[in-house]
Write an enzyme that holds these catalytic residues in place. Structure first.
Site, short mmCIF file in Angstrom:
data_model
loop_
_atom_site.label_atom_id
_atom_site.label_comp_id
_atom_site.label_asym_id
_atom_site.label_seq_id
_atom_site.Cartn_x
_atom_site.Cartn_y
_atom_site.Cartn_z
N GLU A 6 14.27 -53.26 116.96
CA GLU A 6 14.90 -51.98 117.30
C GLU A 6 14.59 -50.99 116.18
O GLU A 6 15.15 -51.09 115.08
CB GLU A 6 16.41 -52.15 117.47
CG GLU A 6 17.23 -50.88 117.50
CD GLU A 6 16.72 -49.86 118.52
OE1 GLU A 6 16.38 -48.74 118.11
OE2 GLU A 6 16.66 -50.20 119.71
N LEU A 17 16.65 -47.93 129.08
CA LEU A 17 17.94 -47.83 129.76
C LEU A 17 18.22 -49.07 130.59
O LEU A 17 19.24 -49.74 130.41
CB LEU A 17 17.94 -46.58 130.65
CG LEU A 17 19.26 -46.23 131.32
CD1 LEU A 17 20.32 -45.86 130.28
CD2 LEU A 17 19.06 -45.10 132.34
N ASN A 51 8.30 -58.66 133.80
CA ASN A 51 7.35 -59.75 133.60
C ASN A 51 8.12 -61.03 133.32
O ASN A 51 8.97 -61.06 132.42
CB ASN A 51 6.43 -59.45 132.42
CG ASN A 51 5.44 -58.36 132.72
OD1 ASN A 51 5.04 -58.19 133.87
ND2 ASN A 51 5.04 -57.62 131.70
N CYS A 88 8.76 -53.56 125.92
CA CYS A 88 10.06 -53.73 125.28
C CYS A 88 10.29 -55.18 124.85
O CYS A 88 11.34 -55.73 125.06
CB CYS A 88 11.17 -53.27 126.21
SG CYS A 88 12.77 -53.10 125.43
N CYS A 127 14.39 -60.53 127.24
CA CYS A 127 13.45 -60.32 126.15
C CYS A 127 13.31 -61.56 125.28
O CYS A 127 14.28 -62.05 124.71
CB CYS A 127 13.92 -59.14 125.30
SG CYS A 127 12.93 -58.84 123.83
N SER A 131 10.80 -45.84 120.52
CA SER A 131 11.51 -46.40 121.66
C SER A 131 12.73 -47.17 121.17
O SER A 131 12.64 -48.00 120.27
CB SER A 131 10.59 -47.33 122.45
OG SER A 131 11.28 -47.93 123.53
N GLU A 141 3.93 -58.84 116.45
CA GLU A 141 2.96 -58.49 117.47
C GLU A 141 2.60 -57.01 117.40
O GLU A 141 3.46 -56.17 117.14
CB GLU A 141 3.52 -58.76 118.87
CG GLU A 141 3.68 -60.22 119.22
CD GLU A 141 4.27 -60.38 120.61
OE1 GLU A 141 4.79 -59.37 121.15
OE2 GLU A 141 4.21 -61.48 121.16
#
Length: 368
Positions: free
Chosen positions: A185, A240, A314, A363, A143, A216, A88
């Site tokens: 990551e 975090l 979300n 994220c 996630c 990030s 994505e």
């Protein structure tokens, strides 16, 4: 091979006696003249051009689907890599008011500048959120991407190609900022990410300001220190999501390891601040009844001297299995108020994430 993988291209050119000036001419064709191919770059010898043309292409990937927000300010692209895997890439458009005296704000250094809509009081900028891996090994409990596991690391060229696709999508408004906050990551694909950062900020390539590019991470202390040494002027954002070690390990299983504790993470952030001269940005996904209480806000205030982005959760399928819900508006406002009023910590609620949840998942909250 991707012509946007500048380390690979430079290595190839060096081994075959192609001058760096020839490469710069090819990149100028793409990034200054706005061409879709480098093959007609003037003043490059026929021999050099044939070698480059036979071994590289501008883009090894393709956009196979684009979903645009209702107001047209953002979009999510599904990009198919050369091996068929999908990632994505999200484009987020921003507009803001400026003083009547400087309504244009165009910096004059190419497509990374703000673009005016002709009205004196509004400028537009686009941020592209790119993926660095196919899937992710971190397993964050909210996630969707984490449910895929790690399938592959992207090459530097594949990372940069996402910025290329975003530039093509944005047209005259261009891309102002890049954030490595998509799938994966970034610091677990460190070497390729570092090469991609060099291409994004290279004067002959994307020519973005270093401070306009942000990495990030969910928190890899050793690699944060490496990034501080290798690219101190690039921005750093830390996902975090919890102000205590126990809660953080629940939300982010990767934080449970002895090398990824909150204490070690705090030490690496201090090191980064010393090397870079500026602090990280804290990303904090707020989940109803999990990490949104006044106590959590005060613990976060005691922990953080950095700017805090409060991001409403979300809903996702994987988060639903844990009973996660979006927070109430007043809980978000209360957290921001406590951070600012009691601790002097600058905090902002990213309301746009809730309004544009179909494309603006932070994220990796959204997956293919």
């Amino acid at each position: 091979r991707s012509f946007l993988d500048i380390d690979e291209v430079e290595r190839f050119a060096r081994d075959r006696g192609i001058k760096k000036s020839s490469l710069r001419l090819c990149y100028r064709e793409l990034f200054r003249r706005g061409k879709s191919t480098f093959e007609n770059a003037p003043d490059v010898s026929a021999r050099d051009m044939k070698l480059l043309r036979d071994n590289f292409t501008v883009c090894t990937s393709e956009v196979v689907e684009t979903k645009t927000t209702e107001d047209g300010s953002g979009a999510k692209m599904v990009v198919r890599l050369h091996d068929g895997k999908l990632v994505e890439t999200v484009v987020i458009g921003h507009s803001r008011s400026v003083d009547d005296g400087d309504g244009d704000e165009t910096r004059g250094d190419g497509e990374d500048a703000d673009v005016s809509d002709g009205a004196k009081n509004r400028v537009f900028r686009n941020t592209v959120c790119v993926s660095s891996q196919v899937g992710c090994a971190m397993g964050c409990t909210f996630c969707e991407t984490g449910t895929l596991g790690l399938m592959a690391n992207l090459t530097a060229g594949e990372i940069c190609e996402q910025v290329w696709h975003a530039r093509n999508l944005c047209g005259s408004t261009g891309v102002r900022n890049v954030v490595m906050m998509g799938m994966g990551e970034p610091l677990d694909n460190y070497e390729e990410v570092l090469i991609a950062l060099r291409a994004m900020t290279h004067q002959a390539v994307f020519d973005m300001r270093q401070r306009s590019v942000t990495v990030s991470t969910v928190g890899v202390p050793a690699s944060i220190r490496r990034l501080a040494d290798d690219a101190p002027n690039v921005g750093l954002a830390l996902s975090l999501h919890a102000p205590t070690q126990d809660l953080r390990a629940t939300l982010l299983p990767s934080a449970a390891g002895t090398s990824h504790t909150l204490g070690r993470l705090t030490e690496s952030l201090r090191y980064h601040r010393q090397k870079s001269g500026r602090g990280a940005m804290i990303e904090y996904i707020v989940i109803d009844g999990v990490n949104d209480s006044p106590t959590h806000a005060r613990e976060l205030g005691e922990l953080s001297g950095y700017f805090v982005n409060l991001i409403p959760y979300n809903p996702t399928d994987v988060g639903g299995t844990h009973g996660y819900r979006s927070p109430a508006d007043d809980a978000l406002e209360r957290m921001a108020s406590i951070l600012g009023d009691e601790f002097g910590v600058k905090a902002k609620v990213r309301w746009s994430t809730r309004r544009g949840r179909e494309v603006d998942g932070a994220c990796g909250q959204l997956a293919l």
